[in-house]
Write an enzyme that holds these catalytic residues in place. Structure first.
Site, short mmCIF file in Angstrom:
data_model
loop_
_atom_site.label_atom_id
_atom_site.label_comp_id
_atom_site.label_asym_id
_atom_site.label_seq_id
_atom_site.Cartn_x
_atom_site.Cartn_y
_atom_site.Cartn_z
N ASP A 47 0.86 -1.17 0.00
CA ASP A 47 0.00 0.00 0.00
C ASP A 47 0.91 1.23 0.00
O ASP A 47 2.08 1.15 0.38
CB ASP A 47 -0.88 -0.03 1.25
CG ASP A 47 -1.68 1.25 1.43
OD1 ASP A 47 -2.41 1.63 0.50
OD2 ASP A 47 -1.56 1.88 2.50
N ASP A 100 -0.41 4.98 0.79
CA ASP A 100 -0.76 6.04 1.74
C ASP A 100 -0.65 5.57 3.18
O ASP A 100 -1.32 4.63 3.61
CB ASP A 100 -2.18 6.54 1.46
CG ASP A 100 -2.25 7.31 0.16
OD1 ASP A 100 -1.21 7.86 -0.25
OD2 ASP A 100 -3.33 7.37 -0.45
N ASP A 134 -1.47 -0.29 5.99
CA ASP A 134 -1.89 0.25 7.28
C ASP A 134 -3.39 0.14 7.52
O ASP A 134 -3.86 0.40 8.63
CB ASP A 134 -1.48 1.73 7.39
CG ASP A 134 -2.31 2.61 6.46
OD1 ASP A 134 -2.25 2.41 5.23
OD2 ASP A 134 -3.04 3.49 6.97
#
Length: 230
Positions: free
Chosen positions: A7, A9, A181
């Site tokens: 991922d 961001d 996250d």
């Protein structure tokens, strides 16, 4: 050969910092007091819409059209606001933020000396995500970049991951690991796709009992020791 799906961001790039700066410029343009309370209201409205998108209950176009209109309504601002136009300005500001997360550069440097294959899997918008990735200098570390707007599906949907699998040569899904996250998009997405998931949780958030990662780390460099046992 392990395929690492990262991922972006708040995993490799500091989205919170980019968002803080971009939102500040919108506040200034519309003379909105830049307070923690107002930022929290935007965060609430924005996250609610993104969750609907992840669940397949909202289109990306509607998210873009609605989020600032809903935010302004929550602030009880009066006016005929052009949601898409405001969002376009916001996206331009957001695309300029490319600060790396702590230890992201060190991690990528270490991984570049291994035979692991690295890929980006992001739910971001293309006009925001691609400039940030390129400006950060991390693009050369990755074999391919998959952005949900371009894929036509978003994490955690199986359709997103099936597109990724179609673009990569592999023998078994056991070769894949997703690192991110977000429990609702990255970790749930990993579960939907039947691959190993690693939850990057630097803020020590409380885990959701309904969405459990295979591994949890608080520092990106912890990934290196996890991979040695994989």
């Amino acid at each position: 050969m392990t395929k690492l799906l990262f991922d972006i961001d708040n995993t490799l790039l500091d989205f919170d910092q980019a968002e803080y700066a971009a939102l500040g410029k919108i506040f200034e343009a519309y003379q909105i007091p830049d307070t923690e309370e107002n930022r929290a209201i935007y965060d609430r409205e924005n996250k609610a819409l993104w969750l609907q998108l992840e669940q397949g209950n909202l289109s990306r176009e509607n998210l873009i059209a609605q989020r600032f209109v809903r935010f302004f309504e929550a602030l009880e601002l009066v006016g005929d606001f052009d949601g898409p136009a405001i969002d376009e300005a916001y996206q331009t500001y957001l695309s300029q933020g490319h600060q790396l997360m702590e230890h992201a550069q060190e991690l990528l440097d270490h991984l570049s000396e291994t035979d692991h294959q690295l890929y980006i899997v992001s739910n971001g918008l293309s006009r925001v995500s691609r400039p940030r990735i390129e400006a950060s200098g991390i693009l050369p570390y990755f074999s391919n970049v998959f952005i949900s707007e371009e894929v036509g599906a978003q994490k955690p949907s199986l359709a997103f991951f099936e597109h990724v699998f179609d673009q990569i040569d592999f023998d078994s899904k056991d070769e894949f690991i997703i690192i991110g996250d977000s429990l609702t998009s990255d970790i749930q997405g990993g579960k939907n796709a039947g691959i190993t998931s690693i939850w990057y949780n630097p803020k020590g958030q409380t885990a959701d009992q309904n969405i459990t990662a295979d591994v949890e780390i608080s520092d990106l460099l912890d990934l290196l020791s996890v991979l040695t046992t994989k």
